[in-house]
Design an enzyme around this catalytic site. Structure first.
Site, mmCIF file in Angstrom:
data_model
loop_
_atom_site.group_PDB
_atom_site.id
_atom_site.type_symbol
_atom_site.label_atom_id
_atom_site.label_comp_id
_atom_site.label_asym_id
_atom_site.label_seq_id
_atom_site.Cartn_x
_atom_site.Cartn_y
_atom_site.Cartn_z
ATOM 1 C CD GLU A 151 2.766 5.416 -5.883
ATOM 2 O OE1 GLU A 151 2.937 4.333 -6.466
ATOM 3 O OE2 GLU A 151 2.467 5.507 -4.672
ATOM 4 C CD GLU B 176 4.887 -3.122 -3.886
ATOM 5 O OE1 GLU B 176 5.307 -1.948 -4.120
ATOM 6 O OE2 GLU B 176 3.780 -3.523 -4.227
ATOM 7 C CG LEU B 177 5.876 0.709 1.459
ATOM 8 C CD1 LEU B 177 6.680 1.567 2.423
ATOM 9 C CD2 LEU B 177 4.511 0.383 2.025
ATOM 10 N N GLY C 47 0.817 -1.206 0.000
ATOM 11 C CA GLY C 47 0.000 0.000 0.000
ATOM 12 C C GLY C 47 0.846 1.249 0.000
ATOM 13 C CB SER C 48 -0.017 4.735 0.745
ATOM 14 O OG SER C 48 -0.421 4.764 2.095
#
EC number: 1.2.1.9
Length: 483
Positions: free
Chosen positions: A382, A253-254, A233-234
């Site tokens: 992002e 996992e960002l 996620g973020s």
């Protein structure tokens, strides 16, 4: 996808819950209408799910490799049978074009198939320990054991395959788990749970799939009965979770801000343009490896710019259930508004709008911006939308340096015929993966996948996720010469 609004029940300790619960509306992201309802888990449900996972841990750990493989292969078979049904649901709940949804189901099948194969390849080693005279007669056996109950928190953008990247490795090693799917897109995860609930070889209570409110989700992070937290996620959410996770192992996992370089000599320019279009606008840019920044050598810049824009303008935008739609709605109108605002701000700060830049409801037009400055949100953060920033460069090493000029570091791409430049990029780009002659948006489900800097820690990809779900033990033996 129309018709009666279906109700989906959460899965607690491997079984659907029949008791009354509050229901959450899941909207059709294109029409905005309610497409389904799902049960919301309570705090007590989460507590019971963790208890069940703890209780199931010995039985899960005792499964033979052949049993774990059989569970995964049966999951593959059921996913194949229900592939089109799941694809239609994916499109409804996420808004992704139907062809992308079908692709996600196919990738999920690959993920479980790879896990089935890897489940029988969990190797240890024999170690000679007589490294000095005082250790004469010593030897060791190293073996891997499942870590125990796993907490899983998955995102909305790939609501099936990114769930699979947590669930399949856990099943492959023999770890029970409790999964929190994204509230915006919980349906495909619940269907996967339904498939698992029908597999007799899976120990009872080994898993739960719990859509849950934010207020009741904290146990996924802080509860010490979990031995591993895996989150996708973020960045802000992920780093906060890591800070509060206590003693458990954490895999994150960002986000990303993926760059791509087009060198002055590329293998095939038409192919390159095609892959750049895919990298920049696949799934409306709602991917953490979406190609956000594109650096093109000055010798090819005008040609690449003209053809790239021409192809962008041909992309069909709209109804995601139509086979030829390339860009559907974003996950919400709020997200589309943010992307539109960031594009406007980029222009206000000196960037040039080459195409797109506007939206209708949740549908954002594919957008290309040129020379966006570093202080614009679209450059430094992002963007997570169908926007590509275009830049010209003359010196390759400077282009690599500029690619690294971000607090993210997930993946990058480079198109070149020059292997020296390819290896220079591999050695100097501050990312978890460098993609040669394709965009950074490429991911194969068996590869190690994850980032550096603000993009996370550890790696996904079935084999690599399995490693984080295993503990290493050593048996040290002394030969005392007694028969």
């Amino acid at each position: 996808m129309t018709g009666e609004v279906k109700e989906y029940r959460l899965l607690l300790a491997s079984k659907p819950v029949e008791a009354d619960r509050e229901f959450l509306d899941v909207t059709n992201k294109y029409t905005g209408e309610v497409g389904a309802k799902v049960q919301l888990a309570t705090h007590d449900d989460v507590d019971k799910a963790i208890d069940a996972a703890v209780a199931a841990a010995p039985a899960m750990a005792a499964l033979g490799a052949f049993e774990r493989k059989a569970i995964l292969e049966k999951t593959v078979a059921e996913l194949k049978k229900r592939a089109e049904e799941i694809a239609q649901i994916l499109t409804m709940e996420s808004g992704k074009p139907i062809k992308d949804a079908r692709g996600e189901v196919s990738r999920t099948i690959d993920t479980f198939q790879v896990a089935a194969e890897e489940s029988v390849r969990i190797y240890g080693e024999h170690m000679p320990l007589d490294i000095s005279a005082r250790n004469k007669g010593l030897q060791g056996i190293v073996k891997k054991f499942p870590i125990g109950p796993v907490s899983m928190v998955s995102p909305w953008n790939f609501p099936l395959n990114l769930v699979a990247h947590k669930v399949a490795p856990a099943l492959a090693v023999g770890c029970p788990f409790v999964l929190k799917p994204a509230s915006r897109t919980p349906l495909s995860a619940l269907i996967l749970g339904d498939i698992l609930s029908r597999i007799e070889e899976l120990p009872k209570g080994a898993f739960s799939v719990l859509p849950v409110s934010r207020a009741d989700a904290d146990m996924f992070t802080v509860d010490e009965r979990f031995k591993l937290l895996t989150f996708t996620g973020s960045g802000p959410v992920g780093w906060d979770m890591k800070a509060r996770a206590g003693k458990k192992k954490v895999v994150m996992e960002l986000g990303g801000n993926a760059p791509c370089i087009v060198d002055d000599y590329v293998p095939d320019l038409d192919y390159t343009i095609q892959r750049l279009i895919n990298g920049g606008f696949y799934q409306g840019g709602q991917s953490c490896i979406h190609m956000q920044r594109l650096y093109v050598h000055e010798r090819l810049y005008d040609e690449v710019k003209a053809e790239f824009l021409a192809q962008v303008k041909k992309l069909k935008v709209g109804n995601p259930f139509e086979d030829d739609t390339f860009i559907g709605p974003m996950i919400s109108e709020k997200d589309a508004t943010r992307v539109e605002d960031w594009a406007k701000e980029a222009v206000e700060k000196g960037g040039k709008l080459l195409c797109g830049g506007s939206r209708k409801g949740a549908v954002m037009q594919p957008t290309v911006l040129e020379d966006v400055p570093m202080d614009a949100m679209a450059r430094k953060e992002e963007i997570f939308g169908p926007v590509v920033l275009l830049y010209k460069y003359s010196d390759f090493k400077e282009a690599v340096k500029e690619c690294n000029n971000t607090h993210y570091g997930l993946q990058s791409g480079i198109f070149t015929k020059d292997l020296n430049k390819a290896f220079y990029a591999f050695e100097h780009m501050e990312v978890g993966g460098v993609i040669l002659n394709d965009s950074p948006a490429l991911r194969v489900d068996s590869q190690p996948y994850g980032g550096l800097k603000g993009s996370g820690i550890q790696r996904e990809g079935v084999k690599y996720a399995m490693e984080d779900m295993l503990e290493t033990k050593v048996l040290v033996m002394r030969n005392v010469g007694v028969l």
